[in-house]
Design an enzyme around this catalytic site. Sequence first.
Site, mmCIF file in Angstrom:
data_model
loop_
_atom_site.group_PDB
_atom_site.id
_atom_site.type_symbol
_atom_site.label_atom_id
_atom_site.label_comp_id
_atom_site.label_asym_id
_atom_site.label_seq_id
_atom_site.Cartn_x
_atom_site.Cartn_y
_atom_site.Cartn_z
ATOM 1 C CB ALA A 156 12.890 -8.307 -27.290
ATOM 2 C CE1 TYR A 157 4.333 -7.147 -28.080
ATOM 3 C CE2 TYR A 157 3.890 -8.019 -25.889
ATOM 4 C CZ TYR A 157 3.449 -7.402 -27.036
ATOM 5 O OH TYR A 157 2.132 -7.044 -27.160
ATOM 6 C CB ALA A 158 8.227 -6.622 -21.779
#
Length: 248
Positions: A156-158
């Site tokens: 999700a961060y990427a």
Amino acid sequence: MTDTTAPATRVALVTGGSGGIGRAVVERLARDGIAVGVHYAGNKARAEETVAAVTAAGGRAIAVGGDVADEHAMAEAFDAVEREFGGIDVVVHTAGVMLLSPVTTLDLDELDRMHRTNIRGTFVVSQQAARRVRGGGAIINFSTSVTRLHFPSYGAYAASKGAVEALTPILARELRGRNVTVNAVAPGPTATPLLLEGKDQAAIDRLSQAAPLERLGTPEDIAETVAFLAGPARWINGQILYANGGAA
């Protein structure tokens, strides 16, 4: 006849400038003689400590607050820097949120929180910067090398940082004719509290081996990359610079 007019001081606004990579960027730009607006979201005291460190070293800085995803708060932050120093030449957007989880178990409220800060926040700051940065200036966003390294639990961060990588070169092209560069820095594993929190020594050692240089990056490593883009790197534009020691 000798021109004795002193050159105008360059001015930067660094979001997330009160700690970690942001503080290293503030201090590095200040050493180049740039006056700096040190932005904070919630920790005013830490931002004021950063300002005090800059001024003690002979530089100029002020603290400005606001939620990066709130366009009104960020307009006020930009206004405050312009009132204090007369304009803005460099905007460095380091502020971000990193919440880690496998895709199958991620709390979607955390997804929304991360996307609000990392995507909407980057858009809001980039929009203000595009309207205000003076000719000869630079806009520098922040992504992550995990968009290439593909570490599990960073999905999700990427994904949120992938949006930053999509926005950055498009904005560079939209600013054609303004003499303003737009780039993004994508750090690899860097020894900051954001990275180290919750990791045991074995995990840190594994991250340290990701790069051929066999160490974690430091905030100062990343700050040098920012200083390059903010100053002499006028022919680098619309790019994502992976500052990761060769990890990807």
